[in-house]
Design a protein around this motif. Structure first.
Motif, PDB file in Angstrom:
ATOM      1  N   ILE A   1      72.684  70.863  57.034  1.00  0.00           N
ATOM      2  CA  ILE A   1      74.156  71.316  56.677  1.00  0.00           C
ATOM      3  C   ILE A   1      74.922  70.236  57.264  1.00  0.00           C
ATOM      4  CG2 ILE A   1      75.782  73.398  57.761  1.00  0.00           C
ATOM      5  CD1 ILE A   1      73.114  75.022  58.021  1.00  0.00           C
ATOM      6  N   GLN A   2      76.309  70.244  56.534  1.00  0.00           N
ATOM      7  CA  GLN A   2      77.195  69.208  56.755  1.00  0.00           C
ATOM      8  C   GLN A   2      78.021  69.260  58.095  1.00  0.00           C
ATOM      9  OE1 GLN A   2      80.385  68.619  53.959  1.00  0.00           O
ATOM     10  NE2 GLN A   2      80.346  66.483  54.624  1.00  0.00           N
ATOM     11  N   PHE A   3      78.230  70.656  58.527  1.00  0.00           N
ATOM     12  CA  PHE A   3      78.999  70.997  59.675  1.00  0.00           C
ATOM     13  C   PHE A   3      78.356  70.328  60.867  1.00  0.00           C
ATOM     14  CE2 PHE A   3      79.634  73.614  63.355  1.00  0.00           C
ATOM     15  CZ  PHE A   3      80.737  73.501  63.399  1.00  0.00           C
TER      16      PHE A   3
ATOM     17  N   GLU B   1      81.589  68.089  50.471  1.00  0.00           N
ATOM     18  CA  GLU B   1      80.269  68.659  50.655  1.00  0.00           C
ATOM     19  C   GLU B   1      79.295  68.715  49.590  1.00  0.00           C
ATOM     20  OE1 GLU B   1      78.251  72.868  52.723  1.00  0.00           O
ATOM     21  OE2 GLU B   1      80.639  72.778  52.411  1.00  0.00           O
ATOM     22  N   GLU B   2      80.039  68.983  48.278  1.00  0.00           N
ATOM     23  CA  GLU B   2      79.269  69.022  47.167  1.00  0.00           C
ATOM     24  C   GLU B   2      78.646  67.725  46.864  1.00  0.00           C
ATOM     25  OE1 GLU B   2      83.500  68.624  45.882  1.00  0.00           O
ATOM     26  OE2 GLU B   2      82.317  69.679  47.353  1.00  0.00           O
ATOM     27  N   ILE B   3      79.204  66.749  47.161  1.00  0.00           N
ATOM     28  CA  ILE B   3      78.732  65.259  47.165  1.00  0.00           C
ATOM     29  C   ILE B   3      77.614  65.070  48.205  1.00  0.00           C
ATOM     30  CG2 ILE B   3      79.078  62.690  47.225  1.00  0.00           C
ATOM     31  CD1 ILE B   3      81.743  63.477  46.102  1.00  0.00           C
ATOM     32  N   PHE B   4      77.932  65.692  49.235  1.00  0.00           N
ATOM     33  CA  PHE B   4      77.024  65.112  50.624  1.00  0.00           C
ATOM     34  C   PHE B   4      75.745  65.576  50.608  1.00  0.00           C
ATOM     35  CE2 PHE B   4      75.177  66.550  54.804  1.00  0.00           C
ATOM     36  CZ  PHE B   4      75.520  65.427  55.359  1.00  0.00           C
ATOM     37  N   VAL B   5      75.509  67.058  49.885  1.00  0.00           N
ATOM     38  CA  VAL B   5      74.250  67.624  49.538  1.00  0.00           C
ATOM     39  C   VAL B   5      73.574  67.103  48.309  1.00  0.00           C
ATOM     40  CG1 VAL B   5      75.124  69.523  51.067  1.00  0.00           C
ATOM     41  CG2 VAL B   5      75.372  69.752  48.559  1.00  0.00           C
TER      42      VAL B   5
ATOM     43  N   ARG C   1      71.922  60.055  55.821  1.00  0.00           N
ATOM     44  CA  ARG C   1      73.018  61.023  55.154  1.00  0.00           C
ATOM     45  C   ARG C   1      73.658  61.839  56.398  1.00  0.00           C
ATOM     46  NH1 ARG C   1      71.463  65.235  50.299  1.00  0.00           N
ATOM     47  NH2 ARG C   1      69.723  65.247  51.262  1.00  0.00           N
ATOM     48  N   SER C   2      72.594  62.539  57.044  1.00  0.00           N
ATOM     49  CA  SER C   2      73.148  63.373  58.350  1.00  0.00           C
ATOM     50  C   SER C   2      72.654  62.896  59.506  1.00  0.00           C
ATOM     51  CB  SER C   2      72.499  64.628  57.729  1.00  0.00           C
ATOM     52  OG  SER C   2      73.171  65.566  59.002  1.00  0.00           O
TER      53      SER C   2
END
Length: 428
Positions: free
Chosen positions: A248-250, A260-264, A347-348
């Motif tokens: 989860i980006q948060f 967020e749509e790019i991040f995931v 990424r995260s």
């Protein structure tokens, strides 16, 4: 012009280089004592933060109750996603603490000090930092919290990884690979060190040595996973070794500025993976293998060696495992920079992931040619970014900028000699 020698002057040159080692060792011991007092005060006065401990204990309870299907090992944060070593370690912790938080904090406080002791020993041995800069290893509010207020498995995995690096400094390759594999079985972030470790093995070990060391690492994974592999192999392999999980980006400290749509998206993950592999290859060819004529030259040399050895079974069976002794600074450089490249391209990064590279930061900063003031400013800025909660687009962007700046500093820094001497050395 002839290519520059890949060897240092002699095996005593490393010891002569560190004329201040005794002062560093004494200061390191003082830091360990002071930090022990600080850890005790944190445990006693700072409230514990509940995050994953209850989930860990629920997963351990299922394992101790006889469950061997990873689909059914769950906690309040979701299904178990770590290899079997995690279950063995936390089962032992549950046995020692009764599953209670306070005694577990004491245990993790001891773990923190053990890890710090190993890291200080590494720094004293490689002798890159001035003695006073060792204090930076004790100044992270976030890392103290990760160890004694959060009780994350990252702490155990990284302590084992640092122990493996310490063994590498003493050329104990098989022992290091066993500890490294055990660390992977606790948490797979340790695999970020796998590419640089493989490169070091290509430099130091014979064909026989590489094969036997990798076999030891593989056997550890098989042995730990056997109870699950025999009964429910598919859930174990796909859950414990799932490299494609999306966080989860948060909760991420990095790439918070990315929509967020790019991040995931898979495209973003693939792009980061490509950048990661490209940077590893560039550093391996132009920096870590510079004195061997580049990565391709090293691989060709080892391929010729393998062809020769395999053509003579007797020579293969009775050759020495170690053919070159690598310099301690070179081992630390390849391992820590290789991991740092993975950190930049991850990424995260959750808050506990800071422990994946914090203890290598002073080394990385002093490997650059930056002025000391800039090194200290970069160190403090990284710590500040990791203590912003929740992380913001700005703090995330600043962190990425600092990481890239350090990587650039490492790129333009001089390359250390990789080997101590040209002789073959006896096996471990």
């Amino acid at each position: 012009m002839a290519r520059r020698s890949i060897f240092g002057k002699d095996s005593s040159s490393e010891s002569r280089k560190g004329h201040g080692i005794s002062k560093s060792a004494a200061f390191a011991f003082a830091l360990l004592v002071a930090d022990a007092i600080l850890v005790a005060l944190i445990i006693y006065f700072v409230p514990y933060t509940k995050i994953d401990w209850d989930a860990y204990m629920s997963q351990v309870d299922g394992f101790l109750g006889g469950e061997r299907d990873y689909n059914n090992l769950k906690g309040d944060t979701g299904p178990l996603v770590y290899p079997a070593g995690f279950l063995y370690v936390y089962s032992a912790i549950k046995f020692l603490t009764g599953g209670l938080v306070f005694p577990a904090q004491i245990l993790f406080g001891i773990l923190y000090l053990a890890n710090l002791g190993i890291v200080l020993m590494i720094y004293v041995k490689i002798d890159v930092l001035p003695w006073w800069a060792l204090v930076l290893l004790c100044l992270s509010k976030r890392v103290h919290s990760i160890f004694v207020l959060r009780l994350f498995n990252d702490c155990i995995a990284m302590t084992m990884l640092h122990a493996a690096v310490a063994l590498l400094l003493y050329q104990k390759w098989h022992s290091a690979l066993i500890i490294f594999s055990a660390a992977v079985s606790v948490k797979m972030n340790v695999l970020l060190f796998a590419p640089p470790l493989l490169l070091l093995m290509l430099k130091a070990l014979s064909v026989k040595g590489i094969f036997s060391a990798l076999s030891c690492a593989a056997l550890v994974q098989i042995f730990f996973g056997l109870p699950f592999l025999l009964r429910h192999p598919t859930p174990y392999i796909f859950r414990a070794f799932n490299l494609g999980r999306v966080f989860i980006q948060f909760w991420s400290v990095n790439f918070k500025f990315v929509p967020e749509e790019i991040f995931v998206s898979k495209e973003f993950a693939s792009a980061l993976l490509l950048i990661h592999l490209t940077l590893l290859l560039i550093f391996a060819h132009h920096k870590w293998c510079k004195h061997e004529g580049g990565l391709i030259s090293l691989i060709q040399s080892r391929a010729r060696d393998a062809t020769t050895k395999f053509s003579n079974i007797h020579q293969l069976l009775y050759c020495e495992s170690t053919i070159h002794v690598l310099r301690k600074e070179h081992i630390a450089t390849v391992m820590f920079v290789g991991n740092f490249i993975g950190i930049i391209c991850a990424r995260s990064l959750h808050y506990q992931f800071y422990s994946w590279y914090f203890f290598s930061l002073p080394f990385l900063l002093w490997k650059t040619t930056f002025p000391t003031t800039i090194r200290l400013l970069l160190f403090a800025s990284i710590e500040l970014c990791w203590n912003v909660y929740p992380s913001s687009s700005f703090s995330s962007l600043v962190l990425l900028f600092i990481h890239v700046a350090i990587l650039w500093g490492l790129w333009i820094s001089p390359c250390e000699m990789p080997l101590i001497g040209p002789k073959s050395y006896a096996k471990e």
